[in-house]
Design a protein around this motif. Structure first.
Motif, PDB file in Angstrom:
ATOM      1  N   TRP A 293       0.831  -1.198   0.000  1.00 39.99           N
ATOM      2  CA  TRP A 293       0.000   0.000   0.000  1.00 39.99           C
ATOM      3  C   TRP A 293       0.877   1.264   0.000  1.00 39.99           C
ATOM      4  CZ3 TRP A 293      -4.482   1.504  -1.438  1.00 39.99           C
ATOM      5  CH2 TRP A 293      -5.031   2.694  -0.974  1.00 39.99           C
TER       6      TRP A 293
ATOM      7  N   GLU B 283      -6.885  -9.886  -1.399  1.00 38.80           N
ATOM      8  CA  GLU B 283      -6.512  -8.475  -1.275  1.00 38.80           C
ATOM      9  C   GLU B 283      -5.656  -7.993  -2.446  1.00 38.80           C
ATOM     10  OE1 GLU B 283      -7.558 -10.342   2.437  1.00 38.80           O
ATOM     11  OE2 GLU B 283      -5.819 -10.787   1.197  1.00 38.80           O
TER      12      GLU B 283
ATOM     13  N   VAL C  35      -8.682  -2.644  -2.858  1.00 37.80           N
ATOM     14  CA  VAL C  35      -8.752  -1.821  -1.644  1.00 37.80           C
ATOM     15  C   VAL C  35      -9.949  -2.186  -0.785  1.00 37.80           C
ATOM     16  CG1 VAL C  35      -8.854   0.533  -0.741  1.00 37.80           C
ATOM     17  CG2 VAL C  35      -7.493   0.043  -2.784  1.00 37.80           C
TER      18      VAL C  35
ATOM     19  N   GLN D 136      -9.428  -3.542   2.974  1.00 39.11           N
ATOM     20  CA  GLN D 136      -9.915  -2.771   4.131  1.00 39.11           C
ATOM     21  C   GLN D 136     -10.764  -3.625   5.060  1.00 39.11           C
ATOM     22  OE1 GLN D 136     -11.691   0.524   1.965  1.00 39.11           O
ATOM     23  NE2 GLN D 136     -10.078   1.886   2.696  1.00 39.11           N
TER      24      GLN D 136
ATOM     25  N   PRO E 288      -8.090  -3.965   8.278  1.00 41.00           N
ATOM     26  CA  PRO E 288      -8.397  -2.534   8.474  1.00 41.00           C
ATOM     27  C   PRO E 288      -7.249  -1.768   9.130  1.00 41.00           C
ATOM     28  CG  PRO E 288      -9.632  -3.903  10.019  1.00 41.00           C
ATOM     29  CD  PRO E 288      -8.966  -4.831   9.049  1.00 41.00           C
TER      30      PRO E 288
ATOM     31  N   PHE F  79      -4.979   0.381   6.894  1.00 42.73           N
ATOM     32  CA  PHE F  79      -5.499   1.637   6.355  1.00 42.73           C
ATOM     33  C   PHE F  79      -5.829   2.660   7.445  1.00 42.73           C
ATOM     34  CE2 PHE F  79      -6.228  -1.817   3.474  1.00 42.73           C
ATOM     35  CZ  PHE F  79      -5.747  -1.301   2.280  1.00 42.73           C
ATOM     36  N   ASN F  80      -5.734   2.262   8.710  1.00 44.34           N
ATOM     37  CA  ASN F  80      -6.026   3.168   9.814  1.00 44.34           C
ATOM     38  C   ASN F  80      -4.775   3.609  10.536  1.00 44.34           C
ATOM     39  OD1 ASN F  80      -8.779   2.932   9.340  1.00 44.34           O
ATOM     40  ND2 ASN F  80      -8.962   1.130  10.649  1.00 44.34           N
TER      41      ASN F  80
END
Length: 119
Positions: free
Chosen positions: A61, A86, A106, A110, A114, A117-118
């Motif tokens: 990512w 993924e 994506v 996610q 998660p 991405f957090n």
């Protein structure tokens, strides 16, 4: 000596999960690359394997975002843990080519990871 297939090296991509032997990249092309295919990923697998998958996805990512990327020197075994979940192929796709294009799904990533991405 056999002629090796072309392989882009993703400069700056981590070679492994720190403190482990889980590799993220390979050093040189092999005459027969690891076939990219969806591998079983049991829900009860070890925590360290999930951590390796999450870290690898986070590196993907950071390096590529939602853009297509070439398989290149990315480790086939590690890619197979995420493949067709993924990380998805872009057609036309050759599962034995270092030049095959992939991208992160994506929405799927996610849901499964998660935390990636957090951050």
């Amino acid at each position: 000596m056999p002629k090796l297939p072309p392989m882009i090296k993703h400069r700056g991509f981590p070679s492994r999960l720190p403190g482990t032997d889980f590799q993220f990249t390979i050093r040189r092309a092999n005459p027969k690359p690891t076939r990219l295919e969806k591998k079983p990923r049991p829900a009860d697998r070890k925590v360290i394997l999930r951590e390796a998958d999450a870290n690898f996805l986070a590196c993907l990512w950071k390096a590529f975002g939602a853009e297509p990327f070439e398989r290149g020197n990315l480790d086939g075994g590690r890619l197979n843990a995420l493949f067709e979940r993924e990380v998805v192929p872009i057609e036309p796709f050759d599962p034995l080519s270092y030049e095959s294009l992939l991208r992160i799904d994506v929405a799927a990533a996610q849901i499964t990871f998660p935390e990636v991405f957090n951050r």
